[in-house]
Design an enzyme around this catalytic site. Structure first.
Site, PDB file in Angstrom:
ATOM      1  N   CYS A 159       0.841  -1.196   0.000  1.00  0.00           N
ATOM      2  CA  CYS A 159       0.000   0.000   0.000  1.00  0.00           C
ATOM      3  C   CYS A 159       0.876   1.245   0.000  1.00  0.00           C
ATOM      4  O   CYS A 159       1.726   1.421   0.871  1.00  0.00           O
ATOM      5  CB  CYS A 159      -0.908  -0.017   1.229  1.00  0.00           C
ATOM      6  SG  CYS A 159      -1.892   1.486   1.403  1.00  0.00           S
ATOM      7  N   PHE A 160       0.655   2.103  -0.967  1.00  0.00           N
ATOM      8  CA  PHE A 160       1.560   3.249  -1.124  1.00  0.00           C
ATOM      9  C   PHE A 160       1.408   4.333  -0.074  1.00  0.00           C
ATOM     10  O   PHE A 160       2.264   5.193   0.063  1.00  0.00           O
ATOM     11  CB  PHE A 160       1.524   3.833  -2.530  1.00  0.00           C
ATOM     12  CG  PHE A 160       0.182   4.143  -3.144  1.00  0.00           C
ATOM     13  CD1 PHE A 160      -0.939   4.469  -2.410  1.00  0.00           C
ATOM     14  CD2 PHE A 160       0.064   4.115  -4.529  1.00  0.00           C
ATOM     15  CE1 PHE A 160      -2.157   4.761  -3.020  1.00  0.00           C
ATOM     16  CE2 PHE A 160      -1.145   4.419  -5.161  1.00  0.00           C
ATOM     17  CZ  PHE A 160      -2.253   4.738  -4.391  1.00  0.00           C
TER      18      PHE A 160
END
Length: 172
Positions: A17-18
């Site tokens: 997840c960025f």
């Protein structure tokens, strides 16, 4: 102090997840700018929904612009490897899917040898094979505005990364 223009470089890092990856990387000394987006997929201008629900092949990725006189590529990768498990395929934390794979993407062909050398040296530290892909950047599309600096805007938002690691880095 103004950085020398030739000391500024860039890399694209995918680590699940960025949101958390950006929150972590943006706080490192020497990092000038970060931006979240979608990299190395097979569609143009994907949306978050496209990446999550359709077979776009994109990885959630953080663009990192940094001053290599303040943080060397190897040191940046050391920090990156503290927040990922490079032996997992298509998952980090609770997030599962091809968009959550780990990757290091570059534009400068000279970076490839340095990145691969770094990973080869790191392999002895892991029981499993490092699966982080190392590829030239084919494409990168900026994610929607609400994803940019998401955890700064939503401090209680989901994050698979323990941002307390930043406290340890400050003591190094």
């Amino acid at each position: 102090m103004i950085e020398a223009k030739n000391s500024i470089t860039e890399i694209w890092l995918a680590g699940g997840c960025f949101w958390g990856v950006q929150a972590f990387l943006s706080r490192l000394p020497g990092v000038i700018h970060t931006e979240v987006g979608y990299a190395n997929g097979n569609t143009q201008n994907p949306t978050y929904e496209d990446v999550c629900r359709r077979s776009t092949g994109h990885a959630e990725t953080v663009y990192v612009k940094f001053d290599k006189t303040k943080i060397a590529m190897e040191k940046l990768l050391d920090y990156f490897f503290r927040i990922i498990d490079p032996t997992l395929l298509n998952r980090q934390g609770n997030d599962i899917g091809i968009q959550y794979r780990t990757g290091i993407y570059y534009k400068n062909p000279e970076d490839r040898e340095n990145i691969e050398s770094y990973i080869n040296g790191k392999q002895a530290s892991y029981k499993g094979k490092i699966l982080t892909e190392v590829l030239p950047l084919d494409n990168f599309y900026k994610a929607e505005d609400y994803h940019q600096e998401y955890l700064d805007k939503n401090p209680n938002g989901y994050c698979h990364i323990d941002l307390a690691i930043l406290n340890e880095i400050g003591k190094e």
